[in-house]
Design a protein around this motif. Structure first.
Motif, PDB file in Angstrom:
ATOM      1  N   ALA A 263     -94.766 -62.880  43.011  1.00 17.16           N
ATOM      2  CA  ALA A 263     -94.906 -63.305  44.410  1.00 17.16           C
ATOM      3  C   ALA A 263     -94.861 -64.822  44.446  1.00 17.16           C
ATOM      4  O   ALA A 263     -94.944 -65.473  43.405  1.00 17.16           O
ATOM      5  CB  ALA A 263     -96.223 -62.801  44.979  1.00 17.16           C
ATOM      6  N   GLY A 264     -94.753 -65.354  45.660  1.00 18.60           N
ATOM      7  CA  GLY A 264     -94.818 -66.807  45.802  1.00 18.60           C
ATOM      8  C   GLY A 264     -93.461 -67.473  45.695  1.00 18.60           C
ATOM      9  O   GLY A 264     -92.430 -66.836  45.881  1.00 18.60           O
ATOM     10  N   ASN A 265     -93.521 -68.750  45.364  1.00 21.45           N
ATOM     11  CA  ASN A 265     -92.351 -69.605  45.452  1.00 21.45           C
ATOM     12  C   ASN A 265     -91.725 -69.876  44.070  1.00 21.45           C
ATOM     13  O   ASN A 265     -92.342 -70.532  43.234  1.00 21.45           O
ATOM     14  CB  ASN A 265     -92.827 -70.931  46.088  1.00 21.45           C
ATOM     15  N   PRO A 266     -90.501 -69.391  43.837  1.00 24.60           N
ATOM     16  CA  PRO A 266     -89.873 -69.594  42.522  1.00 24.60           C
ATOM     17  C   PRO A 266     -89.506 -71.053  42.237  1.00 24.60           C
ATOM     18  O   PRO A 266     -88.933 -71.339  41.187  1.00 24.60           O
ATOM     19  CB  PRO A 266     -88.608 -68.734  42.582  1.00 24.60           C
ATOM     20  N   GLU A 267     -89.822 -71.953  43.204  1.00 26.58           N
ATOM     21  CA  GLU A 267     -89.559 -73.375  42.926  1.00 26.58           C
ATOM     22  C   GLU A 267     -90.856 -74.166  42.850  1.00 26.58           C
ATOM     23  O   GLU A 267     -90.858 -75.404  42.914  1.00 26.58           O
ATOM     24  CB  GLU A 267     -88.626 -73.943  43.996  1.00 26.58           C
ATOM     25  N   ALA A 268     -91.984 -73.441  42.720  1.00 28.79           N
ATOM     26  CA  ALA A 268     -93.295 -74.109  42.724  1.00 28.79           C
ATOM     27  C   ALA A 268     -93.563 -74.832  41.401  1.00 28.79           C
ATOM     28  O   ALA A 268     -93.021 -74.466  40.360  1.00 28.79           O
ATOM     29  CB  ALA A 268     -94.384 -73.076  42.973  1.00 28.79           C
ATOM     30  N   ASP A 269     -94.444 -75.836  41.485  1.00 24.36           N
ATOM     31  CA  ASP A 269     -94.841 -76.560  40.269  1.00 24.36           C
ATOM     32  C   ASP A 269     -95.943 -75.829  39.512  1.00 24.36           C
ATOM     33  O   ASP A 269     -96.186 -76.097  38.340  1.00 24.36           O
ATOM     34  CB  ASP A 269     -95.395 -77.952  40.635  1.00 24.36           C
ATOM     35  N   PHE A 270     -96.632 -74.944  40.208  1.00 22.00           N
ATOM     36  CA  PHE A 270     -97.824 -74.301  39.648  1.00 22.00           C
ATOM     37  C   PHE A 270     -97.582 -72.797  39.523  1.00 22.00           C
ATOM     38  O   PHE A 270     -97.239 -72.137  40.498  1.00 22.00           O
ATOM     39  CB  PHE A 270     -99.012 -74.585  40.589  1.00 22.00           C
ATOM     40  N   MET A 271     -97.750 -72.283  38.306  1.00 17.98           N
ATOM     41  CA  MET A 271     -97.530 -70.847  38.072  1.00 17.98           C
ATOM     42  C   MET A 271     -98.831 -70.205  37.597  1.00 17.98           C
ATOM     43  O   MET A 271     -99.487 -70.726  36.686  1.00 17.98           O
ATOM     44  CB  MET A 271     -96.455 -70.694  37.001  1.00 17.98           C
ATOM     45  N   LEU A 272     -99.210 -69.111  38.244  1.00 20.03           N
ATOM     46  CA  LEU A 272    -100.420 -68.381  37.851  1.00 20.03           C
ATOM     47  C   LEU A 272    -100.016 -67.050  37.246  1.00 20.03           C
ATOM     48  O   LEU A 272     -99.170 -66.336  37.815  1.00 20.03           O
ATOM     49  CB  LEU A 272    -101.317 -68.132  39.073  1.00 20.03           C
ATOM     50  N   VAL A 273    -100.622 -66.723  36.113  1.00 25.54           N
ATOM     51  CA  VAL A 273    -100.218 -65.492  35.414  1.00 25.54           C
ATOM     52  C   VAL A 273    -101.423 -64.598  35.134  1.00 25.54           C
ATOM     53  O   VAL A 273    -102.433 -65.054  34.579  1.00 25.54           O
ATOM     54  CB  VAL A 273     -99.508 -65.826  34.073  1.00 25.54           C
ATOM     55  N   GLY A 274    -101.311 -63.341  35.525  1.00 27.75           N
ATOM     56  CA  GLY A 274    -102.328 -62.339  35.210  1.00 27.75           C
ATOM     57  C   GLY A 274    -101.791 -61.381  34.162  1.00 27.75           C
ATOM     58  O   GLY A 274    -100.672 -61.554  33.659  1.00 27.75           O
TER      59      GLY A 274
ATOM     60  N   MET B 233    -107.804 -75.640  46.485  1.00 30.89           N
ATOM     61  CA  MET B 233    -106.941 -76.666  45.871  1.00 30.89           C
ATOM     62  C   MET B 233    -106.023 -77.304  46.911  1.00 30.89           C
ATOM     63  O   MET B 233    -105.268 -78.226  46.591  1.00 30.89           O
ATOM     64  CB  MET B 233    -106.061 -76.027  44.774  1.00 30.89           C
ATOM     65  N   GLY B 234    -106.043 -76.761  48.120  1.00 33.31           N
ATOM     66  CA  GLY B 234    -105.163 -77.277  49.178  1.00 33.31           C
ATOM     67  C   GLY B 234    -103.789 -76.632  49.121  1.00 33.31           C
ATOM     68  O   GLY B 234    -102.815 -77.186  49.634  1.00 33.31           O
ATOM     69  N   LEU B 235    -103.699 -75.463  48.479  1.00 39.69           N
ATOM     70  CA  LEU B 235    -102.401 -74.791  48.331  1.00 39.69           C
ATOM     71  C   LEU B 235    -102.415 -73.428  49.012  1.00 39.69           C
ATOM     72  O   LEU B 235    -103.467 -72.786  49.106  1.00 39.69           O
ATOM     73  CB  LEU B 235    -102.081 -74.571  46.843  1.00 39.69           C
ATOM     74  N   SER B 236    -101.255 -72.979  49.422  1.00 38.85           N
ATOM     75  CA  SER B 236    -101.127 -71.607  49.912  1.00 38.85           C
ATOM     76  C   SER B 236    -100.366 -70.819  48.850  1.00 38.85           C
ATOM     77  O   SER B 236     -99.830 -71.391  47.893  1.00 38.85           O
ATOM     78  CB  SER B 236    -100.356 -71.580  51.233  1.00 38.85           C
ATOM     79  N   ARG B 237    -100.313 -69.510  49.048  1.00 40.95           N
ATOM     80  CA  ARG B 237     -99.571 -68.647  48.115  1.00 40.95           C
ATOM     81  C   ARG B 237     -98.103 -69.076  48.000  1.00 40.95           C
ATOM     82  O   ARG B 237     -97.481 -68.941  46.960  1.00 40.95           O
ATOM     83  CB  ARG B 237     -99.639 -67.220  48.661  1.00 40.95           C
ATOM     84  N   ASP B 238     -97.561 -69.617  49.108  1.00 42.38           N
ATOM     85  CA  ASP B 238     -96.149 -70.029  49.099  1.00 42.38           C
ATOM     86  C   ASP B 238     -95.909 -71.319  48.327  1.00 42.38           C
ATOM     87  O   ASP B 238     -94.763 -71.736  48.151  1.00 42.38           O
ATOM     88  CB  ASP B 238     -95.640 -70.221  50.533  1.00 42.38           C
ATOM     89  N   GLN B 239     -96.989 -71.961  47.913  1.00 41.42           N
ATOM     90  CA  GLN B 239     -96.809 -73.203  47.137  1.00 41.42           C
ATOM     91  C   GLN B 239     -97.091 -72.971  45.655  1.00 41.42           C
ATOM     92  O   GLN B 239     -97.277 -73.914  44.903  1.00 41.42           O
ATOM     93  CB  GLN B 239     -97.728 -74.295  47.687  1.00 41.42           C
ATOM     94  N   ALA B 240     -97.176 -71.700  45.278  1.00 39.47           N
ATOM     95  CA  ALA B 240     -97.405 -71.360  43.871  1.00 39.47           C
ATOM     96  C   ALA B 240     -96.514 -70.167  43.532  1.00 39.47           C
ATOM     97  O   ALA B 240     -96.024 -69.475  44.425  1.00 39.47           O
ATOM     98  CB  ALA B 240     -98.865 -70.996  43.657  1.00 39.47           C
ATOM     99  N   TYR B 241     -96.305 -69.971  42.249  1.00 41.74           N
ATOM    100  CA  TYR B 241     -95.561 -68.780  41.808  1.00 41.74           C
ATOM    101  C   TYR B 241     -96.566 -67.904  41.064  1.00 41.74           C
ATOM    102  O   TYR B 241     -97.260 -68.383  40.152  1.00 41.74           O
ATOM    103  CB  TYR B 241     -94.395 -69.185  40.903  1.00 41.74           C
ATOM    104  N   ILE B 242     -96.661 -66.627  41.464  1.00 48.63           N
ATOM    105  CA  ILE B 242     -97.707 -65.746  40.939  1.00 48.63           C
ATOM    106  C   ILE B 242     -97.062 -64.548  40.239  1.00 48.63           C
ATOM    107  O   ILE B 242     -96.235 -63.840  40.826  1.00 48.63           O
ATOM    108  CB  ILE B 242     -98.613 -65.258  42.101  1.00 48.63           C
TER     109      ILE B 242
END
Ligand code: URA
Length: 269
Positions: free
Chosen positions: A96-107, A136-145
């Motif tokens: 989910a999220g943005n494939p161009e984000a600087d921040f990637m979260l992995v479960g 952090m001031g971010l939304s889901r669309d500003q991260a890649y999950i």
């Protein structure tokens, strides 16, 4: 000159009609050691070859990161190394999220709720993750999950219960996460929870031992923190929340995100 090997010597004896040789304990130990080393080398060679062919096989098509991620997801649906284990459920949950984000979260792997919605980190665990991002001031669309595994690990008579993925399940899924990282090119990755961290770093260490320092994954700085579902079970105390928040502050600094005094003080007693 090629040295005669033990095998050559044994063949020579057999040609002479010898059918048995006596070996003492010391010779037996040497043979056992040679056999173990040979087996280990063959396993490493096989694993590397498989990993390499996995990597080649999942080259994404498309010109934008979003198209490439969509193409990876299509390949993952029928990915034989994972499917042939027979231990995953059928519904794929990719990312989910943005494939161009600087921040990637992995479960580690999707659970019941994620499978229902076909989206990683939804339900209470997802809400907790969204709270962290918001702080952090971010939304889901500003991260890649994403998750290491793209399918929910199955159990017998499974209803809403989830289980952690095995090492093998993570290993067969990892080529996708690596391909995602190649496409997204995040500046920072965070591994959520011990299982994820162990799957990515090939380590047996706990979150307590792995957090508070930078690791590298695919050449990208990686931080380890507690899984949001762990925080859900710790609601009464601030201790673990503050630890996660300190990890996020470190990540924010690395990402060059602005940090207010208020943010610095979150979850302090
Ligand atoms: N836990 C995970 O690791 N991933 C999810 O997507 C949900 C819960």
């Amino acid at each position: 000159m090629v040295k005669p090997t033990l095998l050559d010597y044994l063949h020579q004896l057999r040609r002479k009609g010898v059918t048995h040789v006596e070996i003492d304990d010391q010779a037996r130990a040497v043979l056992r050691e040679l056999y173990t080393r040979g087996t280990a080398l063959r396993t490493v060679a096989k694993t590397s070859a498989t990993a390499e062919s996995n990597r080649t096989a999942i080259l994404a098509t498309g010109s934008t990161p979003a198209e490439k991620i969509a193409s990876l997801a299509t390949i993952a649906e029928t990915w034989q190394p994972a499917r042939s284990l027979g231990s995953f459920r059928d519904t794929m949950v990719f990312s989910a999220g943005n494939p161009e984000a600087d921040f990637m979260l992995v479960g580690e792997a999707p659970g019941y709720q994620e499978e229902q919605k076909k989206e990683p980190f939804v339900g209470p665990t997802g809400a907790k993750l969204d709270q962290i991002l918001k702080a952090m001031g971010l939304s889901r669309d500003q991260a890649y999950i994403s998750n290491v595994c793209k399918f929910r690990p199955a159990t017998k008579n499974q209803t809403t219960n989830n289980r952690k993925p095995s090492h093998e399940e993570m290993a067969t899924s990892l080529p996708f996460l690596k391909a995602e990282i190649d496409i997204v090119k995040p500046k920072v990755i965070v591994a959520l929870g011990a299982c994820t961290a162990q799957g990515l770093l090939g380590s047996e260490k706990t979150v307590g031992q792995l957090r508070e320092s930078w690791h590298q994954f695919q050449g990208i700085p990686l931080r380890v923190t507690y899984h949001p579902s762990y925080l859900l079970r710790q609601e009464e105390g601030l201790g673990e929340k503050r630890k996660v928040w300190e990890d996020m502050l470190t990540i924010m600094e690395k990402l060059g995100l602005p940090i207010s005094e208020k943010q610095r003080g979150f979850f302090k007693k």
